[in-house]
Design a protein around this motif. Sequence first.
Motif, PDB file in Angstrom:
ATOM      1  N   GLY A 149      -4.951  -2.251  -6.457  1.00  0.00           N
ATOM      2  CA  GLY A 149      -3.722  -2.524  -5.804  1.00  0.00           C
ATOM      3  C   GLY A 149      -3.730  -2.995  -4.366  1.00  0.00           C
ATOM      4  O   GLY A 149      -3.024  -3.961  -3.983  1.00  0.00           O
ATOM      5  N   THR A 150      -4.387  -2.380  -3.531  1.00  0.00           N
ATOM      6  CA  THR A 150      -4.823  -2.587  -1.939  1.00  0.00           C
ATOM      7  C   THR A 150      -5.635  -4.084  -1.961  1.00  0.00           C
ATOM      8  O   THR A 150      -5.085  -4.850  -1.194  1.00  0.00           O
ATOM      9  N   LEU A 151      -6.415  -4.325  -2.885  1.00  0.00           N
ATOM     10  CA  LEU A 151      -7.260  -5.445  -3.034  1.00  0.00           C
ATOM     11  C   LEU A 151      -6.276  -6.539  -3.238  1.00  0.00           C
ATOM     12  O   LEU A 151      -6.394  -7.563  -2.633  1.00  0.00           O
ATOM     13  N   VAL A 156       2.656   5.933  -5.975  1.00  0.00           N
ATOM     14  CA  VAL A 156       2.012   6.081  -7.294  1.00  0.00           C
ATOM     15  C   VAL A 156       0.992   7.128  -7.260  1.00  0.00           C
ATOM     16  O   VAL A 156       1.180   8.029  -8.258  1.00  0.00           O
ATOM     17  N   ARG A 157       0.272   7.075  -6.522  1.00  0.00           N
ATOM     18  CA  ARG A 157      -0.902   7.897  -6.155  1.00  0.00           C
ATOM     19  C   ARG A 157      -0.485   9.444  -6.078  1.00  0.00           C
ATOM     20  O   ARG A 157      -0.989  10.228  -6.565  1.00  0.00           O
ATOM     21  N   VAL A 172       0.800  -1.290  -0.088  1.00  0.00           N
ATOM     22  CA  VAL A 172       0.101   0.042  -0.137  1.00  0.00           C
ATOM     23  C   VAL A 172       0.964   1.163   0.148  1.00  0.00           C
ATOM     24  O   VAL A 172       0.594   2.173  -0.612  1.00  0.00           O
ATOM     25  N   ALA A 173       1.869   1.225   0.688  1.00  0.00           N
ATOM     26  CA  ALA A 173       2.924   2.323   0.625  1.00  0.00           C
ATOM     27  C   ALA A 173       3.465   2.630  -0.826  1.00  0.00           C
ATOM     28  O   ALA A 173       3.325   3.602  -1.336  1.00  0.00           O
ATOM     29  N   LEU A 193      -5.695   1.323   4.370  1.00  0.00           N
ATOM     30  CA  LEU A 193      -5.713   2.579   3.670  1.00  0.00           C
ATOM     31  C   LEU A 193      -5.941   3.844   4.668  1.00  0.00           C
ATOM     32  O   LEU A 193      -5.692   4.975   4.314  1.00  0.00           O
ATOM     33  N   GLN A 194      -5.993   3.497   6.001  1.00  0.00           N
ATOM     34  CA  GLN A 194      -6.193   4.343   6.786  1.00  0.00           C
ATOM     35  C   GLN A 194      -4.772   4.584   7.793  1.00  0.00           C
ATOM     36  O   GLN A 194      -4.909   5.192   8.820  1.00  0.00           O
ATOM     37  N   LEU A 195      -3.820   3.475   7.381  1.00  0.00           N
ATOM     38  CA  LEU A 195      -2.794   3.873   8.235  1.00  0.00           C
ATOM     39  C   LEU A 195      -2.112   5.376   8.016  1.00  0.00           C
ATOM     40  O   LEU A 195      -2.372   5.903   6.970  1.00  0.00           O
ATOM     41  N   PRO A 196      -1.495   5.680   9.050  1.00  0.00           N
ATOM     42  CA  PRO A 196      -1.226   7.370   9.050  1.00  0.00           C
ATOM     43  C   PRO A 196      -0.219   7.484   7.900  1.00  0.00           C
ATOM     44  O   PRO A 196       0.844   6.897   7.497  1.00  0.00           O
TER      45      PRO A 196
END
Length: 1009
Positions: free
Chosen positions: A696-698, A647-648, A641-642, A777-780
């Motif tokens: 990507g997260t999925l 990319v995001r 996710v990082a 997705l909610q990680l700081p």
Amino acid sequence: MTPGRRSSTFTRLLRHGFTDPSAAERLLDGAGLSAVRDDPVLLDALGATADPDLSLHGLAALLEAQPDPTARRVLLDTLRGSKPLRDRLLGVLGASTALADHLARHAGDWRALVTYEPRDLHPGIAKFERGLAEAADPVALRVAYRRCLLSIAARDVCGTIDVAETAAELADLATATLRRALALAAAAAPEDAALCRLAVVAMGKCGGNELNYVSDVDVIFVAEAAEGADEGKALRAAARLASHMMRICSETTVEGSIWPVDANLRPEGRNGPLVRTLSSHLAYYQRWAKTWEFQALLKARPVAGDLELGAQYVAAVGPLVWQAAERENFVADVQKMRRRVVENIPVAEVERELKLGPGGLRDVEFAVQLLQLVHGRSDASLRSGSTLEALRALAGGGYVGRADAAQLEDAYRFLRSMEHRIQLHRLRRTHLVPESEADQRRLGRSLGLRTDPVAELNREWKRHAAVVRRLHEKLFYRPLLDAVAQLAPGEARLSPEAARERLVALGYADPAAALRHLEALASGVSRKAAIQRTLLPVLLGWFADSADPDAGLLNFRKVSDALGRTPWYLRLLRDEGAAAENLARVLSAGRLAPDLLMRAPEAVALLGDGDGGGLEPRPRAQLEQEILAAAGRAGSGEQAVAAARGVRRRELFRTAAADIVGSYGTEAQPAEADQGELVDLVGGAVSDLTAATLAGTLRAVVRWGSPRSGEAGSGGGWGDALPTRFAVIGMGRFGGHELGYGSDADVLFVHEPRDGADEREASDAANRVVGEMRRLLQLPSADPPLLIDADLRPEGKSGPLVRTLKSYEAYYRRWSLVWESQALLRAEPVAGDEDLGRRFVELIDPLRYPERGLGDEAVREIRRLKARMESERLPRGADPKLHTKIGPGGLSDVEWTVQLLQLRHGWEVPGLRTTRTRQALTAAREAGLISAEDAGILDEAWVLATRVRNAVMLVRGRAGDTFPSHARELAAVGRCLGYGPGHVGDMLDAYRRTARRARGVVESLFYQD
């Protein structure tokens, strides 16, 4: 004449510069010019003129106009015996058909050029007044004026006086002419003259003692009542005198005209009274005057009438002129006026415009005047009306680099010389370089270019214009760098106080901090500092054009500190045209884009793609492929996710930069982007990026998430053994491809157990997938948040986060409410199992496009829901008329109206079966469900509200549904929407007006059957 002799004459004429020797031979064969043909002195003199053919024609006409043979012989004998007369007379004839025509009409005026004494080289106003004194009417005044003009032109073409002296003499002649014209007007109406004191104040080039051969003479009239006279009667009398004086100069007679007298620089322009008292002038300037009016007053000079009253006027307005730089948006106003001038030039003439075009005379004048107004407050030596005198004073005081000033003066002198000689030819007001080769040849020769006049002229013209283009804005900024870099200790430079003055005028709120940034960037002898000194003068101008110059410069320093050792960074900004300007626009447009860039400085490279492709949003398939590949290389869900966030971050910056550059434009390509296109660009790009990030997260959750309850992120994952198919359905703006920078991602989660899988196990796995996606997705993170909102699911917050397809079917068949059908209008699969997503859409289509449309009760329910939302959700204290989401005419109004049309008619109009608001609105218009006018109004309102929300996020770095209250943030939002400095009120008025019109359409379409 024998052929041999003819050949010899032909050759001599060709050698002397005649372009039509045959025609010249025929003239010389005439009785009047036979003496010239055989006189090498006269032929040499003709050959030395700008246009020997033209000079010979003029001489022939002048000789023919002489009253008798004796007079012709006297003229020729005098020409032979007097080199000064020869050079003057033939020089004028070879440069000006207009003055040649004058001499042909007034055959004795050539004698005005005979006298050649030192006292004649620089005549003053008094001598010109004596030359005009006998003119008893307008016709005689024109003749006398041309006779005086003849003497100036003769000294000019012979090089006896330079371009600045020529311009000053022309201004002196104009002064004498105004005085004589006013005397004629007073003589015609002595009773009016007795009632008032009238002062004529010259403005513009006449006021600055730098007049052209043919130009409007700008004036302002000031009047006071004579002692004992009624003020009203006195002002009316003064207006009659002023009007008569203007007609005497401006009207065309049998002797032509002199020049127009233009009084439009007066308060209120042509709508204001022609004549005012001194107190009335002051009242206007103190309360109403715009920045450009103070700029115009720089050159004010009393020239005619009551000179004492004129001097009082200049003394009274002077302090106001030198306070102009303290006005808000001063520099921006001046630069905006300059841009407006350029924009009004016909496209076909821009390249030939010597005065107004880029790199033209006006660029020099504006640059000098800007610096005068900023620093003239504290330095009286800068208060000259003459451009060249002011430029020298600026260089002497260290306000402008001496080398830059010298280059600019050379360019200005050359361009003014071109302008003079172009106008002198026919005595017509023009600033266009002629197109014909013959005209360019004469022009080049008149400037002393003799080897290849046409090529040399164009080369020198382009060279000087390029110098002006390079320096006219840089002139304002480079001394700031010299003041902090301290590389040439012997040269005069800006004092710290002058540097602060200049930065404040540019809009910097913290000039001390700005100087520190400049010192950090530009000091030293390193190659990096040298490149920065090249870049910064231009960048500072672009920062100053923004709503927050301080932020732009600070952000540039941060980026430079982060990338300063990267070899390609400064090279990119120096060598790739738009990169530096794009960066300046992005860094000074608000917080979002700079914050993204600070966390990914290498993204600066996106700004340097010369064809603009670097800022083109990438398609969803490419984004998804990159994110999935990055997730595949990661070692954990958190790392995956990082990587997706990286990319995001980069792609959000790309989109934000494209949005900003599209709004501002660049120096080479002004902003022409359609506002709707920018909205679609941002909405589509952010929605695609969000979908790719969720994909990507999925993938990361399926690969590394725990298949055991309560062990989030323990590793291992399901691999390919997830016991259920899983899909994410975009809702709201996400499903409609209309996400803004700060929008939450509304979603539904759907799954379907695989063949043979235990339903309880499949349901448990699907819930853990959802929980892990939300956790990751909610990680700081310092990046803009990506919040998943599933509140549009069946039963809302009370219902399960994820359901099977069958469960959705059962719920919608039995329990679905009309608001859920409305919400499903925007449902679109965005990630996960494509087949499952497709079947979900097939399931919901009958709900969102109900056969035969909605019943009356359902329509009433939708209206009730909207009214309730408007009354309950508007924040306390918010101005409803400026709330972009639920205010009247805002997003909600437009969207609910469009969605009602979709629910009612989607079953019969295929074009309405879209998740996108604007496409649905277009389909409704094409189907005749809404008029083209109403559709246009709704579309404009929706686009504007969306642009405002995006701009607020760009400026503040956090989402907002209304305009900011902070003045600088509000101004920055205005810049994003295309409103220049000082036009925030226009922006708010435009929004209210647009929203009000949209609300009227909504009330007729949404609330009425």
